[in-house]
Design a protein around this motif. Structure first.
Motif, PDB file in Angstrom:
ATOM      1  N   GLU A  64      16.334   2.762  15.188  1.00 29.08           N
ATOM      2  CA  GLU A  64      16.012   2.745  13.754  1.00 29.08           C
ATOM      3  C   GLU A  64      14.537   3.039  13.520  1.00 29.08           C
ATOM      4  N   VAL A  65      13.684   2.521  14.402  1.00 31.19           N
ATOM      5  CA  VAL A  65      12.244   2.803  14.305  1.00 31.19           C
ATOM      6  C   VAL A  65      12.017   4.299  14.516  1.00 31.19           C
ATOM      7  N   PHE A  66      12.687   4.879  15.526  1.00 30.90           N
ATOM      8  CA  PHE A  66      12.573   6.320  15.774  1.00 30.90           C
ATOM      9  C   PHE A  66      13.066   7.115  14.566  1.00 30.90           C
ATOM     10  N   ASN A  67      14.149   6.676  13.938  1.00 29.31           N
ATOM     11  CA  ASN A  67      14.660   7.356  12.742  1.00 29.31           C
ATOM     12  C   ASN A  67      13.640   7.325  11.612  1.00 29.31           C
ATOM     13  N   LYS A  68      12.977   6.177  11.436  1.00 31.16           N
ATOM     14  CA  LYS A  68      11.967   6.055  10.386  1.00 31.16           C
ATOM     15  C   LYS A  68      10.768   6.958  10.668  1.00 31.16           C
ATOM     16  N   ILE A  69      10.360   7.038  11.942  1.00 34.08           N
ATOM     17  CA  ILE A  69       9.252   7.931  12.310  1.00 34.08           C
ATOM     18  C   ILE A  69       9.674   9.379  12.058  1.00 34.08           C
ATOM     19  N   ALA A  70      10.902   9.727  12.461  1.00 37.87           N
ATOM     20  CA  ALA A  70      11.397  11.098  12.275  1.00 37.87           C
ATOM     21  C   ALA A  70      11.450  11.459  10.794  1.00 37.87           C
ATOM     22  N   THR A  71      11.856  10.513   9.959  1.00 35.07           N
ATOM     23  CA  THR A  71      11.900  10.753   8.514  1.00 35.07           C
ATOM     24  C   THR A  71      10.486  10.978   7.974  1.00 35.07           C
ATOM     25  N   LYS A  72       9.565  10.127   8.416  1.00 33.64           N
ATOM     26  CA  LYS A  72       8.177  10.240   7.953  1.00 33.64           C
ATOM     27  C   LYS A  72       7.544  11.553   8.405  1.00 33.64           C
ATOM     28  N   GLU A  73       7.845  11.974   9.629  1.00 34.01           N
ATOM     29  CA  GLU A  73       7.222  13.180  10.196  1.00 34.01           C
ATOM     30  C   GLU A  73       8.082  14.430  10.029  1.00 34.01           C
ATOM     31  N   ASP A  74       9.191  14.335   9.330  1.00 38.05           N
ATOM     32  CA  ASP A  74      10.088  15.473   9.114  1.00 38.05           C
ATOM     33  C   ASP A  74      10.623  16.032  10.432  1.00 38.05           C
ATOM     34  N   GLY A  75      10.911  15.134  11.373  1.00 36.12           N
ATOM     35  CA  GLY A  75      11.477  15.547  12.660  1.00 36.12           C
ATOM     36  C   GLY A  75      10.474  16.105  13.641  1.00 36.12           C
ATOM     37  N   LYS A  76       9.208  16.064  13.287  1.00 33.90           N
ATOM     38  CA  LYS A  76       8.164  16.582  14.188  1.00 33.90           C
ATOM     39  C   LYS A  76       7.485  15.417  14.902  1.00 33.90           C
ATOM     40  N   GLU A  77       6.531  15.746  15.772  1.00 32.72           N
ATOM     41  CA  GLU A  77       5.828  14.718  16.535  1.00 32.72           C
ATOM     42  C   GLU A  77       4.984  13.820  15.632  1.00 32.72           C
ATOM     43  N   ALA A  78       4.838  12.572  16.077  1.00 31.08           N
ATOM     44  CA  ALA A  78       4.011  11.599  15.363  1.00 31.08           C
ATOM     45  C   ALA A  78       2.568  11.715  15.849  1.00 31.08           C
ATOM     46  N   TYR A 124      15.316  15.660  21.812  1.00 29.01           N
ATOM     47  CA  TYR A 124      16.117  14.524  21.354  1.00 29.01           C
ATOM     48  C   TYR A 124      15.737  14.254  19.899  1.00 29.01           C
ATOM     49  N   THR A 125      16.634  14.587  19.003  1.00 30.20           N
ATOM     50  CA  THR A 125      16.326  14.383  17.591  1.00 30.20           C
ATOM     51  C   THR A 125      17.354  13.511  16.889  1.00 30.20           C
ATOM     52  N   ASP A 126      18.467  13.218  17.570  1.00 33.64           N
ATOM     53  CA  ASP A 126      19.517  12.397  16.967  1.00 33.64           C
ATOM     54  C   ASP A 126      19.379  10.967  17.470  1.00 33.64           C
ATOM     55  N   PHE A 127      18.866  10.093  16.612  1.00 39.84           N
ATOM     56  CA  PHE A 127      18.654   8.697  17.002  1.00 39.84           C
ATOM     57  C   PHE A 127      19.716   7.776  16.399  1.00 39.84           C
ATOM     58  N   SER A 128      20.827   8.360  15.943  1.00 44.46           N
ATOM     59  CA  SER A 128      21.876   7.533  15.332  1.00 44.46           C
ATOM     60  C   SER A 128      22.601   6.722  16.401  1.00 44.46           C
ATOM     61  N   ASP A 129      23.266   5.676  15.966  1.00 44.22           N
ATOM     62  CA  ASP A 129      23.983   4.769  16.862  1.00 44.22           C
ATOM     63  C   ASP A 129      25.412   5.268  17.031  1.00 44.22           C
ATOM     64  N   LYS A 130      25.716   5.834  18.188  1.00 46.92           N
ATOM     65  CA  LYS A 130      27.043   6.386  18.451  1.00 46.92           C
ATOM     66  C   LYS A 130      28.111   5.297  18.451  1.00 46.92           C
ATOM     67  N   LYS A 131      27.783   4.121  19.004  1.00 47.47           N
ATOM     68  CA  LYS A 131      28.763   3.032  19.074  1.00 47.47           C
ATOM     69  C   LYS A 131      29.139   2.559  17.679  1.00 47.47           C
ATOM     70  N   ALA A 132      28.148   2.373  16.813  1.00 41.32           N
ATOM     71  CA  ALA A 132      28.404   1.908  15.444  1.00 41.32           C
ATOM     72  C   ALA A 132      29.217   2.941  14.666  1.00 41.32           C
ATOM     73  N   GLU A 133      28.909   4.228  14.872  1.00 44.07           N
ATOM     74  CA  GLU A 133      29.643   5.276  14.168  1.00 44.07           C
ATOM     75  C   GLU A 133      31.103   5.310  14.592  1.00 44.07           C
ATOM     76  N   SER A 134      31.371   5.137  15.897  1.00 43.29           N
ATOM     77  CA  SER A 134      32.762   5.190  16.367  1.00 43.29           C
ATOM     78  C   SER A 134      33.543   3.966  15.865  1.00 43.29           C
ATOM     79  N   LYS A 135      32.894   2.814  15.727  1.00 40.21           N
ATOM     80  CA  LYS A 135      33.558   1.619  15.206  1.00 40.21           C
ATOM     81  C   LYS A 135      33.893   1.799  13.723  1.00 40.21           C
ATOM     82  N   GLU A 136      33.000   2.465  12.986  1.00 36.98           N
ATOM     83  CA  GLU A 136      33.235   2.700  11.562  1.00 36.98           C
ATOM     84  C   GLU A 136      34.408   3.645  11.357  1.00 36.98           C
ATOM     85  N   GLU A 137      34.547   4.636  12.248  1.00 30.76           N
ATOM     86  CA  GLU A 137      35.629   5.608  12.126  1.00 30.76           C
ATOM     87  C   GLU A 137      36.980   4.953  12.380  1.00 30.76           C
ATOM     88  N   GLU A 138      37.019   3.954  13.266  1.00 31.93           N
ATOM     89  CA  GLU A 138      38.272   3.273  13.590  1.00 31.93           C
ATOM     90  C   GLU A 138      38.658   2.397  12.429  1.00 31.93           C
TER      91      GLU A 138
END
Length: 138
Positions: A64-78, A124-138
């Motif tokens: 989530e911290v990485f996602n916030k940094i990516a949002t702030k930096e538009d996916g570029k380096e901090a 590596y630009t996708d910092f989403s939670d794969k486990k949480a997403e698969s649980k939501e789909e079920e």
């Protein structure tokens, strides 16, 4: 690739990608130089997906911290992890305003920014939670 396969190994610089398991441990590839190393049970290994940052109200997963940094930096380096302590703290406060200043040290902030920049450099630009997403789909 997700953060579930990215490792931090104490005593070794940078981050590593889990390659395969061996009888005595596993093989990991450095994201810094691409070299493969054998990691035994003696090493202290942390999965990035299991690391969290202390805030005043809860622990925030590193993804989530990485996602916030990516949002702030538009996916570029901090900013560089070699910036001054004050710059690092100001930057991190802008990303995570309620981080616990008593338990999150400048060295921790430095490491988070260094890891984020290393992951971005390696695609590596996708910092989403794969486990949480698969649980939501079920």
């Amino acid at each position: 690739m997700s953060l579930e396969k990215v490792l931090s190994i104490s005593g070794k610089p940078g981050l590593y990608k889990l390659k395969s398991q061996t009888r005595a441990g596993f093989l990991a590839e450095s994201l810094l130089d691409g070299k493969t190393i054998n990691v035994s049970g003696r090493h202290n290994v942390s999965l990035l997906s299991e690391i969290a940052i202390y805030t005043l109200s809860a622990e925030v997963p590193l993804r989530e911290v990485f996602n916030k940094i990516a949002t702030k930096e538009d996916g570029k380096e901090a900013i560089s992890h070699k910036s001054s302590k004050i710059e690092l703290e100001e930057y991190f406060f802008g990303v995570l305003p309620d981080y616990d200043e008593d338990r999150v040290y400048a060295s921790d902030i430095k490491k988070v920014l260094q890891w984020y920049n290393l992951l971005i450099k390696n695609g590596y630009t996708d910092f989403s939670d794969k486990k949480a997403e698969s649980k939501e789909e079920e």
